[in-house]
Design a protein around this motif. Structure first.
Motif, PDB file in Angstrom:
ATOM      1  N   SER A  65       0.839  -1.196   0.000  1.00  0.00           N
ATOM      2  CA  SER A  65       0.000   0.000   0.000  1.00  0.00           C
ATOM      3  C   SER A  65       0.871   1.241   0.000  1.00  0.00           C
ATOM      4  O   SER A  65       2.022   1.221   0.427  1.00  0.00           O
ATOM      5  N   LEU A  80      -3.362   3.839  -2.632  1.00  0.00           N
ATOM      6  CA  LEU A  80      -3.327   2.671  -3.508  1.00  0.00           C
ATOM      7  C   LEU A  80      -2.948   1.449  -2.683  1.00  0.00           C
ATOM      8  O   LEU A  80      -2.058   1.527  -1.825  1.00  0.00           O
ATOM      9  N   SER A  81      -3.615   0.336  -2.942  1.00  0.00           N
ATOM     10  CA  SER A  81      -3.241  -0.899  -2.254  1.00  0.00           C
ATOM     11  C   SER A  81      -3.411  -2.088  -3.189  1.00  0.00           C
ATOM     12  O   SER A  81      -4.235  -2.060  -4.117  1.00  0.00           O
ATOM     13  N   TYR A  82      -2.631  -3.121  -2.924  1.00  0.00           N
ATOM     14  CA  TYR A  82      -2.626  -4.320  -3.766  1.00  0.00           C
ATOM     15  C   TYR A  82      -2.547  -5.546  -2.872  1.00  0.00           C
ATOM     16  O   TYR A  82      -1.756  -5.593  -1.928  1.00  0.00           O
ATOM     17  N   LYS A  84      -2.407  -9.865  -3.145  1.00  0.00           N
ATOM     18  CA  LYS A  84      -2.225 -11.069  -3.955  1.00  0.00           C
ATOM     19  C   LYS A  84      -2.329 -12.273  -3.035  1.00  0.00           C
ATOM     20  O   LYS A  84      -1.605 -12.369  -2.039  1.00  0.00           O
ATOM     21  N   ARG A 113      -6.313 -11.535  -7.169  1.00  0.00           N
ATOM     22  CA  ARG A 113      -5.608 -10.267  -7.343  1.00  0.00           C
ATOM     23  C   ARG A 113      -6.599  -9.137  -7.127  1.00  0.00           C
ATOM     24  O   ARG A 113      -7.687  -9.142  -7.705  1.00  0.00           O
ATOM     25  N   THR A 115      -6.703  -4.741  -6.652  1.00  0.00           N
ATOM     26  CA  THR A 115      -6.059  -3.431  -6.600  1.00  0.00           C
ATOM     27  C   THR A 115      -7.108  -2.393  -6.226  1.00  0.00           C
ATOM     28  O   THR A 115      -8.164  -2.325  -6.868  1.00  0.00           O
ATOM     29  N   ARG A 137     -12.416  -0.850  -6.486  1.00  0.00           N
ATOM     30  CA  ARG A 137     -11.652  -2.096  -6.340  1.00  0.00           C
ATOM     31  C   ARG A 137     -11.682  -2.894  -7.639  1.00  0.00           C
ATOM     32  O   ARG A 137     -12.758  -3.284  -8.122  1.00  0.00           O
TER      33      ARG A 137
END
Length: 243
Positions: A65, A80-82, A84, A113, A115, A137
């Motif tokens: 993030s 922003l965040s990701y 997995k 996944r 984002t 999202r």
């Protein structure tokens, strides 16, 4: 999009009080999430229990993030965040699923996944911190099931951009660097629902932030004939910085 209209979400952000940061700020973090999976996957009229029948277990995960806060009035801050998540397992089907017969031994994998782009305002910014905003999202989740005997393959996939309401609160213990907080995103509409939250404790010193807590995500979403009703939850730890 089925969950909610974009115009409704954009009008909602306009009513959020615009209490912005006094200075420009930036931060980022990386974390590990030790999660367990439960729930069901459906394809047409077939259904499989992803925990009991597929025996999926954690393989690899990444949580990243970053945020940017600024003093410009009315313009929202940006986060922003990701996430997995990869899980694999071998199990046995109780019932038939998408041309794979009941009783078949199967290898399965979940490829998740996601984002998030979040636009938010700082409503409170002292020893009590409160952020409110909206999240878009981009979710791509794919469950693959393969019959070990004849390699018949089934893929159940959800691919969507989902608007969500965002809120984050943090309570600082003055002069200690210790704080506790909660972050969350949620949306529910016409039988579909998506939410996630995390509760954490944090210690910060000289811009370095050490955080540990519990995170849970739940998705009940239909994409054509495919439906995922899945819950992912467990403890997490992260390290980050801000200035």
């Amino acid at each position: 999009m089925k969950l909610i209209r974009s115009a409704v979400m954009l009008s909602a952000i306009a009513v959020v009080p615009a209490a912005q940061s006094d200075v420009l700020g930036f931060g980022a973090s990386i974390g590990y999430w030790d999660s367990d999976l439960s729930g069901k996957s459906s394809k047409g009229g077939d259904r499989v229990n992803v925990e009991n029948e597929l025996d999926l277990s954690n393989n690899t995960e990444a949580n990243l993030s970053a945020f940017l806060e600024h003093p410009v009035p009315l313009l929202p801050n940006v986060r922003l965040s990701y996430v997995k998540v990869d899980q694999t397992g071998r199990g046995e089907l109780d019932n038939g699923y998408d041309n794979i017969p009941a009783g078949a031994s199967v290898d399965s994998s979940l490829d998740w996944r996601q984002t998030d782009l979040t636009l938010y305002y700082e409503v409170l910014d002292n020893w009590v911190n409160l952020d409110l905003g909206l999240t878009a999202r981009d979710l791509d989740a794919k469950l693959e099931i393969v019959d070990v005997a004849d390699l018949t393959r089934s893929t159940t996939e959800v691919d969507a951009v989902i608007p969500m309401v965002y809120a984050a609160a943090r309570f600082d213990l003055p002069l200690t660097g210790v704080s506790v907080g909660v972050n969350g995103n949620v949306i529910s509409y016409s039988g579909d629902s998506v939410y996630d939250y995390d509760i954490y404790g944090q210690y910060a010193v000289a811009g370095l932030q050490l955080r540990a807590g519990y995170r849970e995500m739940a998705v009940d979403y239909e994409d054509g004939d495919d439906r995922l009703d899945i819950d992912i939850g467990g403890p997490f730890a992260s390290v980050g910085f801000s200035f």
